[in-house]
Design a protein around this motif. Structure first.
Motif, mmCIF file in Angstrom:
data_model
loop_
_atom_site.group_PDB
_atom_site.id
_atom_site.type_symbol
_atom_site.label_atom_id
_atom_site.label_comp_id
_atom_site.label_asym_id
_atom_site.label_seq_id
_atom_site.Cartn_x
_atom_site.Cartn_y
_atom_site.Cartn_z
ATOM 1 N N LEU A 110 0.821 -1.220 0.000
ATOM 2 C CA LEU A 110 0.000 0.000 0.000
ATOM 3 C C LEU A 110 0.851 1.265 0.000
ATOM 4 C CD1 LEU A 110 -2.963 -0.876 2.421
ATOM 5 C CD2 LEU A 110 -2.838 -1.084 -0.070
ATOM 6 N N ALA A 168 1.596 3.075 -3.180
ATOM 7 C CA ALA A 168 0.589 3.989 -3.731
ATOM 8 C C ALA A 168 0.379 5.212 -2.843
ATOM 9 C CB ALA A 168 -0.737 3.257 -3.908
ATOM 10 N N ILE A 169 0.383 5.004 -1.538
ATOM 11 C CA ILE A 169 0.061 6.085 -0.610
ATOM 12 C C ILE A 169 1.290 6.937 -0.301
ATOM 13 C CG2 ILE A 169 -0.810 6.587 1.716
ATOM 14 C CD1 ILE A 169 -2.497 4.079 1.540
ATOM 15 N N ASN A 228 -5.187 -5.777 -2.141
ATOM 16 C CA ASN A 228 -4.282 -4.667 -1.825
ATOM 17 C C ASN A 228 -3.411 -4.310 -3.035
ATOM 18 O OD1 ASN A 228 -2.661 -6.947 -1.717
ATOM 19 N ND2 ASN A 228 -2.066 -6.693 0.427
ATOM 20 N N PHE A 250 -5.585 -2.334 -5.399
ATOM 21 C CA PHE A 250 -5.689 -0.992 -4.834
ATOM 22 C C PHE A 250 -4.457 -0.162 -5.189
ATOM 23 C CE2 PHE A 250 -4.858 2.156 -1.632
ATOM 24 C CZ PHE A 250 -6.076 2.577 -1.136
ATOM 25 N N ALA A 251 -3.271 -0.752 -4.955
ATOM 26 C CA ALA A 251 -2.026 0.006 -5.061
ATOM 27 C C ALA A 251 -1.546 0.217 -6.486
ATOM 28 C CB ALA A 251 -0.929 -0.690 -4.250
ATOM 29 N N ALA A 264 -5.260 3.192 -7.412
ATOM 30 C CA ALA A 264 -4.634 4.404 -6.878
ATOM 31 C C ALA A 264 -3.853 5.209 -7.924
ATOM 32 C CB ALA A 264 -3.738 4.050 -5.695
ATOM 33 N N TRP A 293 -5.138 7.557 -4.137
ATOM 34 C CA TRP A 293 -5.387 6.578 -3.078
ATOM 35 C C TRP A 293 -6.580 6.929 -2.208
ATOM 36 C CZ3 TRP A 293 -4.940 7.957 2.124
ATOM 37 C CH2 TRP A 293 -4.232 9.124 2.418
ATOM 38 N N LYS A 294 -6.911 8.201 -2.100
ATOM 39 C CA LYS A 294 -8.073 8.581 -1.292
ATOM 40 C C LYS A 294 -9.370 8.167 -1.978
ATOM 41 C CE LYS A 294 -5.728 12.419 0.997
ATOM 42 N NZ LYS A 294 -5.723 13.876 1.283
ATOM 43 N N ALA A 340 -9.478 5.598 -3.997
ATOM 44 C CA ALA A 340 -9.442 4.139 -3.863
ATOM 45 C C ALA A 340 -10.013 3.707 -2.517
ATOM 46 C CB ALA A 340 -8.013 3.631 -4.028
ATOM 47 N N THR A 397 -3.695 8.074 7.378
ATOM 48 C CA THR A 397 -4.727 7.495 6.503
ATOM 49 C C THR A 397 -6.126 7.507 7.102
ATOM 50 O OG1 THR A 397 -4.259 5.286 7.380
ATOM 51 C CG2 THR A 397 -3.065 5.957 5.395
ATOM 52 N N SER A 415 -6.862 -1.257 2.382
ATOM 53 C CA SER A 415 -7.671 -1.893 1.348
ATOM 54 C C SER A 415 -8.567 -2.960 1.976
ATOM 55 C CB SER A 415 -6.752 -2.508 0.287
ATOM 56 O OG SER A 415 -5.809 -3.374 0.901
#
Length: 443
Positions: free
Chosen positions: A42, A45-46, A86, A89-90, A94, A99-100, A102, A235, A307
């Motif tokens: 994660l 991406a974040i 995950n 997501f990443a 994202a 990412w927000k 997502a 987060t 995620s």
């Protein structure tokens, strides 16, 4: 007999406190690798600065949701942010939407899951999707994870722009002289040996051993400290629901939902069969409580900043040790909170060559679902194959699901077997046709 024994009905299941506690510890040991791997994925991406927060979030989401499973559903099942989801997501959602957004998609997916669990719509969706597609999606995600693991360690490059193909970059003499790749190969085969010898917590043992070898050889810096105070502020409550609507990312919500829904269904059914819970007609007792807990976990996880949270097949390790009640899950959840919340510095010092073998091995586990596909029936096997190759090659679970649904429906119709397709499946196929048309700019 104490409160715990009465509440969890130890007599009914022929178990005792010692067995349940041991089973809970075993499940935690088998799943604890997620405390290292999920933040690593994660944070791609974040942002790397979010890593410590993501460790605490992972532990909190896993711990509290697993405790809920134990106290409410009273089943020996543990939950945590799901592998595969995950990665989707990443590496897919994202980068395209942020990412927000997502996180908002995961939150909405959880709410939908809750609503469908409380209604009869859930049953209709379950029956609509063919078994071959369910298993192929799981296997395709497994290949996706393997691809990510190999890419993380530098053994497999991303798509080469001119040739458009994947390229192995590490299987040559110069590359094999590099320490990280050698330690990755050590971790991979060491994990395989531990699994073959049925050692509990094989993934966790391999990650820590490989990381330690990296530290003592100077290939990775030693952790500056082991424990720290948890902080989830980076987060927590950072979902961008407004952005989700503006981005038109409803297809992303659908993809999250489809994978989570059927992965959970298959996992819960398999674990229930292993524990001897299934009724004579194959139903899972208190299934709605289990699925509702899973859905709440997803929604809660998105609020925290991770995620999709889902039921883990690794719970089978605790069941194998004799765990039969929610006490097993309660112990596992408490261990996630007691240990996972405070180990962010240690987790942050784990190098990618130590976690990459875990991704490959989890991919291997997920690929075994293909044995349930009937390869003698081409209308079942070919769409499953297309799912299998589309997910990793496009870096998109959603695209894989769409290709599978459309090809399955078309093959059944044009081979004269249209009656085998559930009416809802036609609707889902049309939804994905519209989705691909939208991506292509047709409208």
């Amino acid at each position: 007999m104490g409160w715990f024994e009465r509440y969890f009905e130890f007599d009914r299941y022929g178990t005792d406190m010692r067995t349940e506690v041991l089973a809970g510890v075993t499940t935690f040991m088998t799943m604890a690798y997620i405390l290292f791997v999920n933040p690593a994925i994660l944070s791609d991406a974040i942002g790397k600065e979010a890593f410590n927060s993501l460790v605490a979030v992972t532990a909190l989401a896993a711990g509290l949701t697993t405790i809920l499973m134990g106290l409410y559903a009273k089943k020996p099942f543990a939950l945590a942010p799901g592998m595969g989801l995950n990665a989707y997501f990443a590496y897919t959602v994202a980068p395209k939407y942020g990412w927000k957004v997502a996180l908002a998609a995961v939150f909405v997916e959880g709410l939908i899951f809750i609503a469908l669990t409380l209604t009869k719509v859930r049953s209709a969706v379950i029956h609509a999707i063919p078994r071959s597609q369910k298993y192929a999606i799981g296997a395709g995600i497994g290949l996706f994870l393997t691809l990510i693991g190999l890419n993380d360690v530098g053994l497999l490059s991303a798509v080469v722009s001119k040739t458009g193909v994947l390229k192995f970059t590490g299987l040559n003499a110069p590359a094999l002289k590099t320490g990280p790749i050698l330690l990755f190969l050590f971790g991979l085969f060491f994990t395989g040996i531990l699994i073959a010898r049925r050692i509990k917590g094989a993934l966790l043992i391999s990650i820590l051993t490989t990381a330690f070898l990296g530290w003592i050889t100077g290939l990775a810096p030693w952790p500056k400290q082991i424990l720290s105070t948890p902080d989830i502020s980076y987060t927590f409550l950072k979902m961008d629901l407004h952005g989700l609507l503006n981005a038109g990312a409803l297809g992303v919500v659908f993809a999250f939902f489809m994978v989570d829904f059927f992965d959970t269904l298959g996992t819960v059914t398999g674990l229930s069969a292993k524990a001897g819970f299934l009724t004579k007609d194959g139903k899972v007792p208190d299934a709605e409580k289990v699925l509702l807990t899973d859905a709440i976990g997803t929604t809660f996880g998105a609020i925290l900043g991770t995620s999709t949270v889902t039921t883990y097949i690794e719970s089978a390790a605790g069941i194998e040790e004799g765990g039969r009640t929610g006490m097993t899950a309660l112990v596992t959840g408490l261990l996630f909170l007691a240990i996972g919340l405070f180990i962010a510095p240690l987790a942050g010092a784990i190098p990618s060559f130590a976690t990459a073998p875990a991704l490959v091995i989890v991919g291997y586990y997920m690929l075994t679902a293909l044995r349930e596909v009937d390869f003698s029936d081409h209308t079942e096997a070919l769409p499953a194959f297309l799912v299998l190759i589309t997910i990793p090659y496009t870096y998109s679970i959603a695209d894989g699901i769409g290709v599978g649904f459309i090809s399955y429906t078309l093959l059944k119709v044009f081979s004269g077997r249209w009656r085998e397709v559930h009416p809802l499946m036609y609707a889902l196929a049309l939804v994905f046709v519209a989705y691909f048309a939208y991506l292509a700019g047709v409208f």
